[in-house]
Motif scaffolding. Structure first.
Motif, PDB file in Angstrom:
ATOM      1  N   ASN A 268      -4.298  17.612  33.960  1.00  0.00           N
ATOM      2  CA  ASN A 268      -3.034  17.518  34.697  1.00  0.00           C
ATOM      3  C   ASN A 268      -3.340  17.005  36.098  1.00  0.00           C
ATOM      4  N   ASP A 269      -2.383  16.268  36.670  1.00  0.00           N
ATOM      5  CA  ASP A 269      -2.510  15.748  38.033  1.00  0.00           C
ATOM      6  C   ASP A 269      -1.120  15.815  38.639  1.00  0.00           C
ATOM      7  N   VAL A 270      -0.936  16.760  39.567  1.00  0.00           N
ATOM      8  CA  VAL A 270       0.398  17.063  40.087  1.00  0.00           C
ATOM      9  C   VAL A 270       0.420  16.967  41.601  1.00  0.00           C
ATOM     10  N   GLY A 271       1.453  16.318  42.118  1.00  0.00           N
ATOM     11  CA  GLY A 271       1.684  16.286  43.553  1.00  0.00           C
ATOM     12  C   GLY A 271       2.929  17.103  43.876  1.00  0.00           C
ATOM     13  N   PHE A 272       2.890  17.789  45.043  1.00  0.00           N
ATOM     14  CA  PHE A 272       4.038  18.586  45.471  1.00  0.00           C
ATOM     15  C   PHE A 272       3.961  18.774  46.976  1.00  0.00           C
ATOM     16  N   GLU A 273       5.013  18.419  47.672  1.00  0.00           N
ATOM     17  CA  GLU A 273       5.120  18.584  49.119  1.00  0.00           C
ATOM     18  C   GLU A 273       3.901  18.041  49.861  1.00  0.00           C
ATOM     19  N   GLY A 274       3.480  16.834  49.480  1.00  0.00           N
ATOM     20  CA  GLY A 274       2.361  16.185  50.158  1.00  0.00           C
ATOM     21  C   GLY A 274       0.993  16.704  49.761  1.00  0.00           C
ATOM     22  N   MET A 275       0.936  17.582  48.788  1.00  0.00           N
ATOM     23  CA  MET A 275      -0.347  18.119  48.324  1.00  0.00           C
ATOM     24  C   MET A 275      -0.577  17.681  46.880  1.00  0.00           C
ATOM     25  N   ARG A 276      -1.796  17.883  46.406  1.00  0.00           N
ATOM     26  CA  ARG A 276      -2.153  17.452  45.057  1.00  0.00           C
ATOM     27  C   ARG A 276      -3.046  18.494  44.401  1.00  0.00           C
ATOM     28  N   TRP A 277      -2.811  18.720  43.118  1.00  0.00           N
ATOM     29  CA  TRP A 277      -3.639  19.591  42.296  1.00  0.00           C
ATOM     30  C   TRP A 277      -4.058  18.806  41.058  1.00  0.00           C
ATOM     31  N   VAL A 278      -5.342  18.790  40.762  1.00  0.00           N
ATOM     32  CA  VAL A 278      -5.851  18.137  39.566  1.00  0.00           C
ATOM     33  C   VAL A 278      -6.545  19.211  38.726  1.00  0.00           C
ATOM     34  N   THR A 279      -6.091  19.343  37.489  1.00  0.00           N
ATOM     35  CA  THR A 279      -6.652  20.323  36.575  1.00  0.00           C
ATOM     36  C   THR A 279      -7.589  19.620  35.606  1.00  0.00           C
ATOM     37  N   LEU A 280      -8.799  20.168  35.471  1.00  0.00           N
ATOM     38  CA  LEU A 280      -9.802  19.615  34.568  1.00  0.00           C
ATOM     39  C   LEU A 280     -10.337  20.716  33.676  1.00  0.00           C
ATOM     40  N   GLY A 281     -11.011  20.325  32.620  1.00  0.00           N
ATOM     41  CA  GLY A 281     -11.625  21.314  31.752  1.00  0.00           C
ATOM     42  C   GLY A 281     -12.662  20.694  30.852  1.00  0.00           C
ATOM     43  N   SER A 282     -13.435  21.559  30.235  1.00  0.00           N
ATOM     44  CA  SER A 282     -14.462  21.149  29.283  1.00  0.00           C
ATOM     45  C   SER A 282     -13.901  21.274  27.875  1.00  0.00           C
ATOM     46  N   ALA A 283     -14.199  20.294  27.043  1.00  0.00           N
ATOM     47  CA  ALA A 283     -13.771  20.374  25.644  1.00  0.00           C
ATOM     48  C   ALA A 283     -14.380  21.603  24.968  1.00  0.00           C
ATOM     49  N   ALA A 284     -15.521  22.071  25.468  1.00  0.00           N
ATOM     50  CA  ALA A 284     -16.180  23.238  24.897  1.00  0.00           C
ATOM     51  C   ALA A 284     -15.471  24.549  25.238  1.00  0.00           C
ATOM     52  N   GLN A 285     -14.607  24.524  26.272  1.00  0.00           N
ATOM     53  CA  GLN A 285     -13.855  25.716  26.677  1.00  0.00           C
ATOM     54  C   GLN A 285     -12.411  25.312  26.979  1.00  0.00           C
ATOM     55  N   PRO A 286     -11.632  25.033  25.959  1.00  0.00           N
ATOM     56  CA  PRO A 286     -10.272  24.548  26.194  1.00  0.00           C
ATOM     57  C   PRO A 286      -9.368  25.556  26.900  1.00  0.00           C
ATOM     58  N   GLU A 287      -9.726  26.814  26.879  1.00  0.00           N
ATOM     59  CA  GLU A 287      -8.876  27.843  27.489  1.00  0.00           C
ATOM     60  C   GLU A 287      -9.162  28.049  28.976  1.00  0.00           C
TER      61      GLU A 287
ATOM     62  N   LYS B 240      -9.182  37.516  30.111  1.00  0.00           N
ATOM     63  CA  LYS B 240     -10.081  36.367  30.059  1.00  0.00           C
ATOM     64  C   LYS B 240      -9.805  35.480  31.263  1.00  0.00           C
ATOM     65  N   LEU B 241     -10.827  34.782  31.715  1.00  0.00           N
ATOM     66  CA  LEU B 241     -10.662  33.822  32.791  1.00  0.00           C
ATOM     67  C   LEU B 241      -9.816  32.661  32.299  1.00  0.00           C
ATOM     68  N   SER B 242      -8.833  32.277  33.085  1.00  0.00           N
ATOM     69  CA  SER B 242      -7.961  31.177  32.735  1.00  0.00           C
ATOM     70  C   SER B 242      -8.206  29.962  33.638  1.00  0.00           C
ATOM     71  N   GLN B 243      -8.211  30.194  34.955  1.00  0.00           N
ATOM     72  CA  GLN B 243      -8.372  29.099  35.908  1.00  0.00           C
ATOM     73  C   GLN B 243      -9.255  29.539  37.063  1.00  0.00           C
ATOM     74  N   CYS B 244      -9.960  28.571  37.640  1.00  0.00           N
ATOM     75  CA  CYS B 244     -10.622  28.784  38.920  1.00  0.00           C
ATOM     76  C   CYS B 244     -10.240  27.611  39.815  1.00  0.00           C
ATOM     77  N   PHE B 245     -10.171  27.857  41.107  1.00  0.00           N
ATOM     78  CA  PHE B 245      -9.697  26.867  42.064  1.00  0.00           C
ATOM     79  C   PHE B 245     -10.820  26.462  43.003  1.00  0.00           C
ATOM     80  N   ILE B 246     -10.931  25.155  43.234  1.00  0.00           N
ATOM     81  CA  ILE B 246     -11.949  24.612  44.117  1.00  0.00           C
ATOM     82  C   ILE B 246     -11.246  23.781  45.187  1.00  0.00           C
TER      83      ILE B 246
END
Length: 137
Positions: free
Chosen positions: A32-51, A4-10
């Motif tokens: 989730n909102d994570v910074g590491f080595e001067g970079m940032r990743w923000v994870t979002l999702g739809s309540a309709a597809q929690p996975e 199953k699809l878990s994550q996609c990156f933009i």
């Protein structure tokens, strides 16, 4: 095989501007909102597809990337040549109107496609094309 699809990156060049689109205009929840080595990743999702998660990441998410690699990725992103994501919606026209009302950059108004969907498209603040498709009955 059961996969199953878990994550996609933009790729985005301004996470705060991207949040204005993905969180505020589309209604995705920040997980989730994570910074590491001067970079940032923000994870979002739809309540309709929690996975399933959409991850907003830097255009080159590799601390060892060369300046030339970073420049090339930034140029592709600025031209809108990096694809983003396609969403499914039960009502393309209503989705279009709701997103357009937020001031999002319209690329294509709703239209019936020969491949079996009615869809529309917007450009996110980084230049990525984001499509919304309603399967035809």
């Amino acid at each position: 095989m059961d996969i199953k699809l878990s994550q996609c990156f933009i790729a985005v060049d301004d996470h705060d501007a991207a949040l204005g689109f993905y969180r505020d205009a589309l209604g995705l929840e920040v997980r989730n909102d994570v910074g590491f080595e001067g970079m940032r990743w923000v994870t979002l999702g739809s309540a309709a597809q929690p996975e399933v998660e959409v991850v907003l990441e830097p255009p080159v998410a590799d601390p060892g990337a060369t300046d030339a690699d970073r420049q090339a990725a930034a140029e592709l992103l600025a031209k809108g040549l990096l694809r983003a994501v396609n969403f499914r919606t039960p009502d393309c026209d209503a989705t279009f109107e709701k997103i357009r009302a937020t001031g999002a950059d319209v690329l294509q108004e709703p239209m019936d496609q020969p491949y079996g969907v009615r869809d529309c498209a917007f450009r996110d603040p980084a230049g990525n094309m984001v499509r919304f498709a309603q399967p035809r009955q």
